[in-house]
Design an enzyme around this catalytic site. Structure first.
Site, PDB file in Angstrom:
ATOM      1  N   HIS A 142       1.156  -0.902   0.114  1.00 29.38           N
ATOM      2  CA  HIS A 142      -0.048  -0.172  -0.141  1.00 29.38           C
ATOM      3  C   HIS A 142       0.676   0.869  -0.248  1.00 29.38           C
ATOM      4  CE1 HIS A 142       1.348  -0.320   4.615  1.00 29.38           C
ATOM      5  NE2 HIS A 142       0.164   0.685   4.310  1.00 29.38           N
ATOM      6  N   HIS A 163       1.337   3.980   1.684  1.00 25.40           N
ATOM      7  CA  HIS A 163       1.680   5.385   3.247  1.00 25.40           C
ATOM      8  C   HIS A 163       3.207   4.922   3.111  1.00 25.40           C
ATOM      9  CE1 HIS A 163      -2.488   4.204   5.482  1.00 25.40           C
ATOM     10  NE2 HIS A 163      -1.891   5.399   5.050  1.00 25.40           N
ATOM     11  N   ASP A 200       5.529   4.911   4.645  1.00 24.58           N
ATOM     12  CA  ASP A 200       6.295   3.433   5.895  1.00 24.58           C
ATOM     13  C   ASP A 200       6.796   3.092   4.836  1.00 24.58           C
ATOM     14  OD1 ASP A 200       4.164   3.839   6.933  1.00 24.58           O
ATOM     15  OD2 ASP A 200       4.779   2.670   8.626  1.00 24.58           O
ATOM     16  N   HIS A 201       5.423   2.744   3.965  1.00 27.62           N
ATOM     17  CA  HIS A 201       6.087   1.870   3.108  1.00 27.62           C
ATOM     18  C   HIS A 201       6.387   1.714   1.945  1.00 27.62           C
ATOM     19  CE1 HIS A 201       3.606  -1.156   5.485  1.00 27.62           C
ATOM     20  NE2 HIS A 201       3.356  -0.160   6.292  1.00 27.62           N
ATOM     21  N   GLU A 243      11.958   7.048  -4.148  1.00 28.76           N
ATOM     22  CA  GLU A 243      12.650   8.042  -4.384  1.00 28.76           C
ATOM     23  C   GLU A 243      14.657   8.107  -4.753  1.00 28.76           C
ATOM     24  OE1 GLU A 243      13.361  12.548  -3.708  1.00 28.76           O
ATOM     25  OE2 GLU A 243      11.325  11.674  -3.821  1.00 28.76           O
ATOM     26  N   TYR A 268       9.452  13.734 -11.144  1.00 28.73           N
ATOM     27  CA  TYR A 268       8.763  14.446 -12.001  1.00 28.73           C
ATOM     28  C   TYR A 268       9.734  15.870 -12.736  1.00 28.73           C
ATOM     29  CZ  TYR A 268       5.894  16.873 -15.638  1.00 28.73           C
ATOM     30  OH  TYR A 268       5.499  17.324 -17.251  1.00 28.73           O
ATOM     31  N   HIS A 308      -7.171  -1.766   5.524  1.00 30.95           N
ATOM     32  CA  HIS A 308      -5.957  -1.056   6.268  1.00 30.95           C
ATOM     33  C   HIS A 308      -6.981   0.376   7.055  1.00 30.95           C
ATOM     34  CE1 HIS A 308      -3.141   0.583   8.327  1.00 30.95           C
ATOM     35  NE2 HIS A 308      -2.522   1.391   7.236  1.00 30.95           N
ATOM     36  N   ASP A 346      -0.166  -3.954   6.984  1.00 29.13           N
ATOM     37  CA  ASP A 346      -1.396  -3.116   7.315  1.00 29.13           C
ATOM     38  C   ASP A 346      -2.456  -4.103   7.377  1.00 29.13           C
ATOM     39  OD1 ASP A 346       1.380  -2.143   8.307  1.00 29.13           O
ATOM     40  OD2 ASP A 346       0.571   0.086   7.348  1.00 29.13           O
ATOM     41  N   HIS A 403       5.782  -4.078  13.564  1.00 29.94           N
ATOM     42  CA  HIS A 403       5.282  -3.072  12.896  1.00 29.94           C
ATOM     43  C   HIS A 403       4.390  -2.676  13.990  1.00 29.94           C
ATOM     44  CE1 HIS A 403       2.815   0.396  11.307  1.00 29.94           C
ATOM     45  NE2 HIS A 403       3.167   0.136  10.444  1.00 29.94           N
TER      46      HIS A 403
END
Length: 249
Positions: free
Chosen positions: A61, A63, A65-66, A71, A108, A147, A167, A222
């Protein structure tokens, strides 16, 4: 073939010392990440794994933290490793929003021709609820779990014998009927909110209601930085810790 999973981090989204919960699946055929939070590149550095040694990244997913480390991974692969494109395994519902809602702001760059997520990663779409071979001997089935309401979120079956929750809110029926009774998973890696109301995560209090034989299969992940205060209070479940390695098959 031996398949191992190594936890790169085991902390909650707000943990400051335990790193984001993510994992490295290792086999003789390659290395694949399950999620890539903002602390994941640092954890990989600590175990001497470079971005070009990662053959794929599975996204549960979006979020931070995932996915907050994507990047850095993309830019390092571009500038340090001659634009190697690591495979990004994700469902269509996540693919439709990951670039526009999360990555585009920093990545981008039309002047250099980088205007799509495909310019950085090799996108591999995974169908929901259908086993997909990620590497030879490593199969993942992504199942929808709850979640945050109205946002796509997935848990994983690994080789149909290991359940990785990513999660999810507590779902006793899923754990007892699908994970254990139907598939007889020998290993369950489950997110665990140590205290408070379980609005978006399974809580320790909820997980402790599971039968003893199911608890024995569960590794808790987690969790918060105060994990040490709960040692001995987790029933038959145990905490898995950062960089710990489990052999899955």
């Amino acid at each position: 073939m031996s398949l191992q999973i190594q936890m790169l981090g085991t902390g909650s989204a707000f943990a400051k010392t335990l790193y984001n919960t993510s994992a490295l699946v290792r086999s003789t055929n390659g290395n694949v990440l399950i999620d890539c939070g903002y602390s994941t590149p640092k954890s990989l550095h600590e175990i001497n794994i470079q971005p070009d040694q990662i053959d794929g990244i599975i996204i549960s997913h979006i979020h931070a933290d995932h996915v907050g480390g994507l990047e850095e991974m993309a830019f390092r692969l571009l500038y340090e490793f001659n634009h190697k494109k690591t495979k990004l395994f994700l469902t269509q519902s996540i693919a439709a929003i990951l670039w526009e809602n999360t990555l585009k702001g920093g990545m981008y760059n039309p002047s250099d021709g980088f205007t799509r997520i495909e310019d950085y990663f090799e996108i591999v779409l995974i169908d929901e609820h259908i086993p997909t071979e990620i590497l030879p001997g490593f199969t993942v089935e992504m199942i929808t779990t709850m979640h945050i309401p109205h946002k796509p979120n997935y848990s994983l079956f690994i080789n149909d014998r290991t359940f990785y929750s990513a999660d999810t809110q507590f779902n006793a029926e899923l754990l007892m009927q699908e994970v254990v009774n139907k598939r007889n998973c020998h290993t369950i890696l489950h997110d665990c909110q140590l205290s408070g109301y379980g609005a978006i995560h399974a809580t320790l209090e909820q997980l402790l209601t599971l039968p003893h034989d199911i608890q024995e299969r569960i590794y808790l992940m987690h969790y918060g930085d105060n994990m040490m205060n709960y040692i001995g209070k987790t029933g038959s479940m145990r905490f898995i810790q950062q960089h710990e390695v489990l052999t899955l098959s």
